[in-house]
Every structure is written in structure tokens, then in C-alpha cells.
Design a protein around this motif. Structure first.
Motif, PDB file in Angstrom:
ATOM      1  N   VAL A   1       0.844  -1.197   0.000  1.00  0.00           N
ATOM      2  CA  VAL A   1       0.000   0.000   0.000  1.00  0.00           C
ATOM      3  C   VAL A   1       0.885   1.255   0.000  1.00  0.00           C
ATOM      4  O   VAL A   1       0.631   2.215  -0.726  1.00  0.00           O
ATOM      5  CB  VAL A   1      -0.963  -0.016   1.209  1.00  0.00           C
ATOM      6  N   GLY A   2       1.983   1.181   0.781  1.00  0.00           N
ATOM      7  CA  GLY A   2       2.924   2.308   0.821  1.00  0.00           C
ATOM      8  C   GLY A   2       3.523   2.559  -0.555  1.00  0.00           C
ATOM      9  O   GLY A   2       3.644   3.705  -0.993  1.00  0.00           O
ATOM     10  N   SER A   3       3.852   1.463  -1.282  1.00  0.00           N
ATOM     11  CA  SER A   3       4.441   1.609  -2.617  1.00  0.00           C
ATOM     12  C   SER A   3       3.442   2.226  -3.594  1.00  0.00           C
ATOM     13  O   SER A   3       3.795   3.087  -4.393  1.00  0.00           O
ATOM     14  CB  SER A   3       4.867   0.246  -3.168  1.00  0.00           C
ATOM     15  N   VAL A   4       2.195   1.758  -3.539  1.00  0.00           N
ATOM     16  CA  VAL A   4       1.168   2.300  -4.453  1.00  0.00           C
ATOM     17  C   VAL A   4       0.983   3.794  -4.177  1.00  0.00           C
ATOM     18  O   VAL A   4       0.893   4.611  -5.096  1.00  0.00           O
ATOM     19  CB  VAL A   4      -0.175   1.534  -4.300  1.00  0.00           C
ATOM     20  N   LEU A   5       0.991   4.136  -2.894  1.00  0.00           N
ATOM     21  CA  LEU A   5       0.808   5.543  -2.504  1.00  0.00           C
ATOM     22  C   LEU A   5       1.984   6.387  -3.014  1.00  0.00           C
ATOM     23  O   LEU A   5       1.802   7.481  -3.546  1.00  0.00           O
ATOM     24  CB  LEU A   5       0.700   5.631  -0.985  1.00  0.00           C
ATOM     25  N   GLU A   6       3.188   5.805  -2.891  1.00  0.00           N
ATOM     26  CA  GLU A   6       4.392   6.517  -3.339  1.00  0.00           C
ATOM     27  C   GLU A   6       4.325   6.772  -4.846  1.00  0.00           C
ATOM     28  O   GLU A   6       4.600   7.863  -5.329  1.00  0.00           O
ATOM     29  CB  GLU A   6       5.605   5.628  -3.021  1.00  0.00           C
TER      30      GLU A   6
END
Ligand code: ADP
Length: 378
Positions: free
Chosen positions: A206-211
Motif C-alpha cells: 500500500v505504501g508503494s502504491v501511494l508513493e
């Protein structure tokens, strides 16, 4: 006598050439799927190709009879573009512009016009030529794609952002359960460990998608960025990894570029971080950061390492490593596969591009380009 016959033959030849040119010119403008308009120096329309009727819905007579036809049929917001085109043309330059206009039926259309001055034999402007192509469907399709992309980006941002809160709650609960761990035995303990691992993975995804979504969406506030200041900051923040790998880093004099400081930092932090991560344990790691000075308009910055190199079975010129979640190495080196996708997105949003050359067992060379700015003397 002979010379007179010869002269008359030359004149006849010229006449037949002129006629041929006229026929060629006429059939070209008659059959071109574009509107061709010629105006004299007073702005009067002296020629209008038949396709102009198809494009505007008005008859050629209606167009010739109205000296302000093109300004009046233009969209209000784009009328200034017409006036600018004529002004620029009057100064002897050509002008290309995309504009909206209204068809006789009231439908809004898009045209792409190229306006050029025509010079007489003395080199003075005698008239102006405008060629307009109908680009309505192209612009509409482009807009649809942009709208779809934008809502997709909003959706991705919203989902990834909103998923963070429930994941935090789950993690909090798992922490409480972990403190109870001594009471967990056998299958229950295995299950709890699985849940913890899966939640950590979900949080990282989720952090990667947000980034990635931020790299695509965040507004850029561009200005001068001194790479001689940014790169040492990046190196400083990677000092632990540099010490652990005993990497030798060389930085040459770097240019001033047009960019956003934070994003430029992010770009080089990813590239230098990868150079440190994907090292070859068989030799001491060396990283060189320098510019290719051959291009005076663009600043081509190179981050080069002598690491393990990138395997490239599919012969896709390493395109795949710039896609979200794509990884060329798995297993022992940790990563999410989102870093280079963000770098590519950010570099492109700065108006530049990223290229890579790599050989397995020798190393990799990433080149990113930005707009170069002139440094103040002194
Ligand atoms: P990751 O989180 O996997 O490092 P990146 O998007 O930063 O994700 O990189 C994508 C892939 O490209 C990596 O998994 C790795 O296989 C390859 N790669 C990137 N940089 C280098 C490098 N300097 N040397 C070798 N391979 C690299």
C-alpha cells in the motif's frame, strides 16, 4: 533567326511549366483534406480551398462575403490566438496553433493551423497562407484518456491512502496479540505469525502504491536546483549503507537544473540507493556520478556502478524495470519494485527522460536528463 526561335521555345516552355504548376497546385488544394486559406496583406480572403466548406459547414461564398469569418467562427477564448498568428506572420515568422471553432451546426470543433507568410520575388510579404487540419476526434480521444487516467490516479491515491488506517488498526491489534504470544501454541502460533507477515507485506504494498501515485499526482513547484548541493545530501543520508559496503563514491562538478528540490532528491536517492543495493560482492563497489557535457540545453546526469548488472532476457532494452512492481533480481535483495517506476515518472514530469545501459557482472549506468540552467558567474 535561330536565337529568336530558341527564345520563343523557352517562353513556350515556361508557359507550359506554369500551366502544369497551376494544375498541380489546383488539384492539390482541391483534394487536400485540409482547409487552405490565403489572405492578402489587408486580411482579405483571396483563396479558400473547397475542404473549408466541409470543415466549417459554410459555403465558400458565405466565407468570402464575411471578412471576419474566421475570427467570428473561432471560440471566444481562442480568438486572441488567431490575432497573434497574423501578427507573428506579419513579422515574417510561421505560427502553429491548436484552437476551437464552431461548425455551422453549432458543434465545437478543434483545428490545428499552420500560418506562414508568402514572400514575393522582392522578398516582401505579399500574403499569408493558413492550412488547417481537423483534429477534433484526436483532441476528444486525448481528453477522454486524460480524464480516465486522472480518475484512475485519484482512485489509486484514495484507495492506497484510505487503506493505511485499517492496516494500522490491524497492526495495533496484532501487537496486543503478540504480547500474548507466550499463550499461543502450535497451529495458533503459526497462524498468528502468518497474519503478521501478511500484514507487513500489505502495508509495504500500500505504501508503494501511494508513493507511485504521489510521484504521478503531486504538483511540482519547479525552480533552480543546484545538484552540487543535493547529491552530497543524498550521499550523507545513505552513509550507513556506504560504510557497510565500503563503497568508493566519486562526484564530479554537476550543473544547475530546472526541477523541484524534493523530487530531484527522491530521484537520485533511488538511483544511488539501488547502486548500493545491487552490488557485486566479488569486487569493491565504485559509484561515479557525473554529467555528460555534450548537450548544452539538457543536463544529462549519470549514476554509474560496477555492481551485479541487470539481467535482460526479454531483449526489451530494460523497459520492464521501470514498470511498477517489476524486479529483475529477487530473493536475497529486498525491494518492492516501485523505486524506478517513481524515478521514471518524476523525470518525465520534469520534461526529461531516463535511460539505462547494463551488463551482468560488470555494472549499470543510469542517465537522467533535466533542463539545464545557466549558473550565475562568481
Ligand atoms: P527495487 O525495490 O526492487 O529495488 P526498483 O524499481 O528500484 O525496485 O528497481 C527495479 C529493479 O531493477 C530491481 O529489482 C533490480 O532488479 C533492478 N535494478 C535497479 N537498479 C539497479 C542497479 N543499479 N544494478 C542492478 N540492478 C538494478
Amino acid at each position: 533567326m535561330f536565337s529568336r526561335i530558341f527564345e520563343s521555345l523557352k517562353i513556350q516552355d515556361k508557359v507550359s511549366h506554369n500551366d502544369e504548376y497551376k494544375i498541380r497546385y489546383q488539384s492539390l488544394t482541391d483534394n487536400l483534406a485540409a482547409s487552405v486559406v490565403i489572405r492578402d496583406c489587408h486580411g482579405k480572403t483571396t483563396y479558400c480551398s473547397p475542404y473549408t466548406e466541409v470543415l466549417t459547414g459554410y459555403s465558400l461564398q458565405e466565407i468570402y462575403n464575411n471578412p471576419d469569418f474566421f475570427i467570428e467562427s473561432a471560440h471566444e477564448e481562442d480568438r486572441s490566438l488567431y490575432k497573434r498568428a497574423l501578427k507573428i506572420c506579419a513579422s515574417g515568422e510561421l505560427f502553429n496553433f491548436k484552437h476551437r471553432f464552431f461548425h455551422k451546426t453549432g458543434i465545437e470543433m478543434w483545428g490545428e493551423t499552420r500560418t506562414v507568410p508568402i514572400f514575393d520575388t522582392k522578398g516582401e510579404i505579399s500574403s499569408f497562407l493558413s492550412i488547417t487540419l481537423d483534429v477534433t476526434s484526436m483532441v476528444r480521444n486525448q481528453k477522454q484518456i486524460e480524464e480516465k487516467n486522472s480518475s484512475l490516479r485519484d482512485f489509486t491515491y484514495m484507495v492506497s491512502h484510505d487503506l493505511k488506517a485499517p492496516i494500522s488498526t490491524i497492526k495495533g491489534m496484532l501487537n496486543i496479540l503478540q504480547t500474548e504470544m507466550p499463550n499461543f501454541q502450535g497451529d495458533n502460533l503459526v497462524a498468528l505469525e502468518h497474519i503478521i507477515k501478511a500484514t507487513t507485506r500489505l502495508e509495504s504494498l500500500v505504501g508503494s502504491v501511494l508513493e507511485y501515485s504521489k510521484a504521478s499526482n503531486d504538483n511540482l513547484s519547479l525552480g533552480p536546483v543546484e545538484l552540487n548541493e543535493i547529491i552530497p545530501e543524498v550521499i550523507n543520508d545513505h552513509q550507513t549503507a556506504i560504510n557497510n559496503s565500503k563503497a568508493k563514491i566519486s562526484i564530479q562538478d554537476l550543473p544547475l537544473i530546472h526541477g523541484e528540490k524534493l523530487k530531484v532528491y527522491q530521484i537520485f536517492s533511488n538511483l544511488i540507493g539501488n547502486a548500493l543495493k545491487y552490488r557485486d560482492l566479488k569486487r569493491p563497489l565504485e559509484i561515479n556520478i557525473y554529467q555528460d557535457k555534450t548537450n548544452t540545453r539538457l543536463a544529462n546526469i549519470i549514476v554509474e556502478d560496477n555492481g551485479c548488472g541487470i539481467p535482460n532476457d526479454k531483449n526489451d532494452k530494460f523497459e520492464s524495470i521501470f514498470r511498477p512492481f517489476a524486479r529483475a533480481h529477487s530473493g536475497n535483495v529486498e525491494g518492492s519494485g516501485i523505486g524506478l517506476a517513481c524515478v521514471k515518472k518524476l523525470v518525465e514530469r520534469h520534461g526529461g527522460e531516463i535511460k539505462v545501459e547494463s551488463t551482468v557482472g560488470q555494472g549499470s549506468k543510469f542517465c537522467v536528463s533535466f533542463l539545464r540552467l545557466a549558473k550565475q558567474a562568481g
